[in-house]
Design an enzyme around this catalytic site. Structure first.
Site, PDB file in Angstrom:
ATOM      1  N   GLY A  56       0.822  -1.200   0.000  1.00 40.85           N
ATOM      2  CA  GLY A  56       0.000   0.000   0.000  1.00 40.85           C
ATOM      3  C   GLY A  56       0.856   1.249   0.000  1.00 40.85           C
ATOM      4  O   GLY A  56       1.997   1.237  -0.469  1.00 40.85           O
ATOM      5  N   CYS A  57       0.325   2.327   0.521  1.00 40.52           N
ATOM      6  CA  CYS A  57       1.047   3.604   0.576  1.00 40.52           C
ATOM      7  C   CYS A  57       2.395   3.429   1.259  1.00 40.52           C
ATOM      8  O   CYS A  57       2.471   2.922   2.372  1.00 40.52           O
ATOM      9  CB  CYS A  57       0.198   4.636   1.316  1.00 40.52           C
ATOM     10  SG  CYS A  57       1.078   6.165   1.675  1.00 40.52           S
TER      11      CYS A  57
END
EC number: 1.8.4.11
Length: 236
Positions: A56-57
Protein backbone atom coordinates in the site's frame (compact mmCIF):
# COMPACT_ATOMS: atom_id res chain seq x y z
CA UNK A 1 -10.17 5.80 -4.04
CA UNK A 2 -6.51 6.75 -4.28
CA UNK A 3 -4.45 8.78 -1.86
CA UNK A 4 -4.67 12.54 -2.53
CA UNK A 5 -1.47 14.26 -3.65
CA UNK A 6 -1.06 16.39 -0.54
CA UNK A 7 2.01 18.11 -1.87
CA UNK A 8 -0.12 19.77 -4.54
CA UNK A 9 -3.13 20.67 -2.36
CA UNK A 10 -3.52 23.48 0.16
CA UNK A 11 -3.48 22.06 3.67
CA UNK A 12 -7.02 23.08 4.57
CA UNK A 13 -8.44 21.67 1.35
CA UNK A 14 -6.62 18.39 1.94
CA UNK A 15 -7.90 18.24 5.50
CA UNK A 16 -11.49 18.83 4.41
CA UNK A 17 -11.25 16.21 1.68
CA UNK A 18 -9.88 13.64 4.09
CA UNK A 19 -12.48 14.39 6.73
CA UNK A 20 -15.16 13.54 4.21
CA UNK A 21 -13.30 10.55 2.85
CA UNK A 22 -12.83 8.94 6.25
CA UNK A 23 -16.12 9.91 7.90
CA UNK A 24 -17.15 6.34 8.58
CA UNK A 25 -17.36 4.02 11.58
CA UNK A 26 -14.56 1.80 10.26
CA UNK A 27 -11.39 1.41 12.31
CA UNK A 28 -8.32 3.48 11.57
CA UNK A 29 -5.70 1.68 9.51
CA UNK A 30 -5.67 -2.05 8.95
CA UNK A 31 -6.05 -4.32 11.95
CA UNK A 32 -2.79 -5.81 13.19
CA UNK A 33 -2.75 -9.60 13.36
CA UNK A 34 -0.69 -11.65 15.78
CA UNK A 35 1.14 -14.21 13.66
CA UNK A 36 3.83 -16.82 14.34
CA UNK A 37 7.43 -16.30 13.26
CA UNK A 38 8.50 -18.11 10.10
CA UNK A 39 9.61 -21.68 10.64
CA UNK A 40 12.26 -21.22 7.94
CA UNK A 41 14.44 -18.08 8.01
CA UNK A 42 17.43 -16.86 6.09
CA UNK A 43 20.83 -18.11 7.21
CA UNK A 44 22.95 -15.67 9.21
CA UNK A 45 24.89 -13.34 6.92
CA UNK A 46 27.59 -10.72 7.28
CA UNK A 47 27.22 -7.15 6.11
CA UNK A 48 24.16 -5.03 5.51
CA UNK A 49 21.37 -6.85 3.65
CA UNK A 50 18.47 -5.55 1.52
CA UNK A 51 14.77 -6.39 1.60
CA UNK A 52 12.15 -4.75 -0.65
CA UNK A 53 8.44 -4.93 0.14
CA UNK A 54 5.25 -3.27 -1.07
CA UNK A 55 2.12 -2.94 1.04
CA UNK A 56 0.00 0.00 0.00
CA UNK A 57 1.05 3.60 0.58
CA UNK A 58 4.78 3.67 1.18
CA UNK A 59 4.46 6.37 3.85
CA UNK A 60 3.18 3.94 6.47
CA UNK A 61 5.38 0.99 5.51
CA UNK A 62 8.46 3.20 5.60
CA UNK A 63 7.38 4.61 8.95
CA UNK A 64 7.01 1.15 10.49
CA UNK A 65 10.47 0.03 9.44
CA UNK A 66 12.07 3.32 10.44
CA UNK A 67 10.97 2.42 13.96
CA UNK A 68 12.34 -1.14 13.69
CA UNK A 69 15.59 -2.02 15.47
CA UNK A 70 18.28 -3.35 13.16
CA UNK A 71 17.06 -1.37 10.14
CA UNK A 72 19.78 1.06 9.07
CA UNK A 73 17.77 2.72 6.29
CA UNK A 74 14.24 2.48 4.88
CA UNK A 75 13.56 4.35 1.65
CA UNK A 76 10.23 4.90 -0.09
CA UNK A 77 10.28 4.21 -3.80
CA UNK A 78 9.02 2.21 -6.74
CA UNK A 79 9.60 -1.38 -7.89
CA UNK A 80 8.08 -3.55 -10.60
CA UNK A 81 8.29 -1.18 -13.55
CA UNK A 82 10.83 0.72 -15.62
CA UNK A 83 13.06 3.64 -14.74
CA UNK A 84 11.24 5.82 -17.27
CA UNK A 85 7.97 5.59 -15.33
CA UNK A 86 9.38 5.69 -11.80
CA UNK A 87 7.83 8.97 -10.74
CA UNK A 88 4.89 9.57 -8.41
CA UNK A 89 2.54 11.15 -10.96
CA UNK A 90 3.01 8.35 -13.49
CA UNK A 91 2.97 5.52 -10.95
CA UNK A 92 -0.30 6.91 -9.55
CA UNK A 93 -1.97 6.12 -12.88
CA UNK A 94 -1.75 2.42 -12.00
CA UNK A 95 -0.49 1.54 -15.47
CA UNK A 96 3.28 1.36 -14.97
CA UNK A 97 3.71 -2.03 -13.29
CA UNK A 98 5.30 -0.27 -10.34
CA UNK A 99 4.20 -0.73 -6.76
CA UNK A 100 4.83 1.83 -4.07
CA UNK A 101 7.62 0.02 -2.25
CA UNK A 102 10.13 0.37 0.55
CA UNK A 103 13.76 -0.65 0.32
CA UNK A 104 14.93 -1.84 3.74
CA UNK A 105 18.62 -2.01 4.54
CA UNK A 106 19.16 -4.06 7.68
CA UNK A 107 21.81 -5.58 9.87
CA UNK A 108 21.23 -9.37 9.95
CA UNK A 109 23.06 -9.55 13.28
CA UNK A 110 20.22 -7.51 14.81
CA UNK A 111 17.17 -8.55 12.79
CA UNK A 112 16.53 -11.41 10.39
CA UNK A 113 14.82 -11.40 7.02
CA UNK A 114 12.08 -13.57 8.48
CA UNK A 115 11.44 -11.09 11.29
CA UNK A 116 11.14 -8.29 8.72
CA UNK A 117 8.50 -10.33 6.89
CA UNK A 118 6.70 -11.08 10.15
CA UNK A 119 6.43 -7.35 10.88
CA UNK A 120 5.43 -6.70 7.26
CA UNK A 121 2.56 -9.20 7.38
CA UNK A 122 1.47 -8.43 10.94
CA UNK A 123 1.46 -4.65 11.36
CA UNK A 124 2.70 -2.90 8.20
CA UNK A 125 -0.25 -3.87 5.97
CA UNK A 126 -3.04 -6.37 5.33
CA UNK A 127 -1.70 -9.06 2.95
CA UNK A 128 -5.18 -10.35 2.10
CA UNK A 129 -6.25 -7.21 0.19
CA UNK A 130 -5.86 -7.50 -3.58
CA UNK A 131 -4.58 -4.42 -5.41
CA UNK A 132 -5.58 -2.11 -2.61
CA UNK A 133 -4.76 -1.18 0.96
CA UNK A 134 -7.21 0.65 3.14
CA UNK A 135 -8.58 3.65 1.22
CA UNK A 136 -6.08 3.31 -1.64
CA UNK A 137 -6.91 1.24 -4.71
CA UNK A 138 -4.92 0.24 -7.78
CA UNK A 139 -2.10 -2.13 -8.68
CA UNK A 140 0.41 0.43 -7.40
CA UNK A 141 -0.88 -0.37 -3.90
CA UNK A 142 -0.58 -4.15 -4.23
CA UNK A 143 1.03 -6.42 -1.68
CA UNK A 144 4.35 -7.72 -2.95
CA UNK A 145 7.76 -8.97 -1.89
CA UNK A 146 10.62 -8.28 -4.27
CA UNK A 147 13.37 -10.77 -3.45
CA UNK A 148 17.08 -10.20 -3.94
CA UNK A 149 18.18 -13.85 -3.72
CA UNK A 150 16.93 -17.41 -4.08
CA UNK A 151 17.11 -17.73 -0.30
CA UNK A 152 14.82 -14.74 0.22
CA UNK A 153 12.32 -16.23 -2.22
CA UNK A 154 12.41 -19.56 -0.37
CA UNK A 155 11.78 -17.84 2.96
CA UNK A 156 8.98 -15.63 1.59
CA UNK A 157 7.19 -18.44 -0.27
CA UNK A 158 7.52 -20.77 2.71
CA UNK A 159 6.23 -18.18 5.14
CA UNK A 160 3.17 -17.39 3.03
CA UNK A 161 2.41 -21.11 2.78
CA UNK A 162 2.88 -21.48 6.55
CA UNK A 163 0.53 -18.59 7.38
CA UNK A 164 -2.11 -19.73 4.90
CA UNK A 165 -1.99 -23.28 6.29
CA UNK A 166 -2.36 -21.95 9.84
CA UNK A 167 -5.29 -19.75 8.73
CA UNK A 168 -4.08 -16.84 10.83
CA UNK A 169 -5.89 -14.49 8.45
CA UNK A 170 -9.57 -14.72 7.65
CA UNK A 171 -8.77 -14.77 3.93
CA UNK A 172 -5.86 -16.15 1.88
CA UNK A 173 -2.73 -14.05 1.50
CA UNK A 174 -2.52 -12.45 -1.96
CA UNK A 175 1.05 -11.15 -1.67
CA UNK A 176 3.05 -11.75 -4.84
CA UNK A 177 6.67 -12.86 -4.55
CA UNK A 178 9.07 -12.14 -7.38
CA UNK A 179 12.67 -11.21 -8.07
CA UNK A 180 13.64 -7.56 -7.71
CA UNK A 181 14.75 -6.11 -11.03
CA UNK A 182 15.35 -2.58 -9.78
CA UNK A 183 14.34 -0.20 -7.03
CA UNK A 184 13.92 3.51 -7.68
CA UNK A 185 13.83 5.92 -4.71
CA UNK A 186 10.76 8.15 -4.61
CA UNK A 187 10.86 11.92 -4.69
CA UNK A 188 12.37 13.65 -1.68
CA UNK A 189 9.04 14.93 -0.37
CA UNK A 190 7.88 11.34 0.14
CA UNK A 191 10.80 10.42 2.40
CA UNK A 192 10.32 10.42 6.19
CA UNK A 193 6.71 11.45 5.53
CA UNK A 194 5.18 9.88 8.62
CA UNK A 195 7.69 11.55 10.93
CA UNK A 196 7.44 14.94 9.24
CA UNK A 197 3.61 15.00 9.03
CA UNK A 198 2.28 13.03 12.05
CA UNK A 199 -0.84 15.20 12.39
CA UNK A 200 -1.90 15.06 8.75
CA UNK A 201 -5.28 13.30 8.69
CA UNK A 202 -4.22 10.51 6.33
CA UNK A 203 -1.11 9.74 8.38
CA UNK A 204 -2.89 10.05 11.73
CA UNK A 205 -5.76 7.81 10.61
CA UNK A 206 -3.99 5.17 8.54
CA UNK A 207 -0.32 5.06 9.49
CA UNK A 208 0.35 6.15 13.06
CA UNK A 209 -1.68 3.14 14.32
CA UNK A 210 0.74 0.86 12.45
CA UNK A 211 3.69 2.23 14.40
CA UNK A 212 1.69 1.91 17.62
CA UNK A 213 0.96 -1.72 16.76
CA UNK A 214 4.66 -2.31 16.11
CA UNK A 215 5.45 -0.99 19.58
CA UNK A 216 2.72 -3.13 21.13
CA UNK A 217 3.26 -6.42 19.31
CA UNK A 218 7.00 -6.26 18.65
CA UNK A 219 8.31 -4.42 21.70
CA UNK A 220 11.73 -6.07 21.43
CA UNK A 221 12.08 -4.83 17.85
CA UNK A 222 10.75 -1.32 18.38
CA UNK A 223 12.85 1.83 18.64
CA UNK A 224 11.34 5.15 19.69
CA UNK A 225 13.59 7.36 17.58
CA UNK A 226 13.07 6.66 13.85
CA UNK A 227 16.00 6.02 11.52
CA UNK A 228 15.41 8.75 8.95
CA UNK A 229 16.47 9.01 5.33
CA UNK A 230 17.27 12.67 5.91
CA UNK A 231 20.01 11.59 8.30
CA UNK A 232 21.76 9.65 5.54
CA UNK A 233 21.84 9.46 1.77
CA UNK A 234 19.34 7.93 -0.67
CA UNK A 235 21.00 5.91 -3.40
CA UNK A 236 19.76 3.74 -6.26
Amino acid sequence: MSRPAFHSLPFLAATAALALAFASPSRAAEDAVVIPAPTVDAAPASGIQTAVVAGGCFWGVQGVFQHTAGVVNAVSGYAGGSKATADYHTVSSGTTGHAESVEIKYDPKKISYGKILQIFFSVAHDPTQLNRQGPDTGTQYRSAIFTTSDEQKKVADGYIAQLNAAKVFSKPIVTKVGALEAFYPAEGYHQDYLTLHPNQPYIAYNDIPKVENLKKLFADNYIEKPTLVSAGKVTN
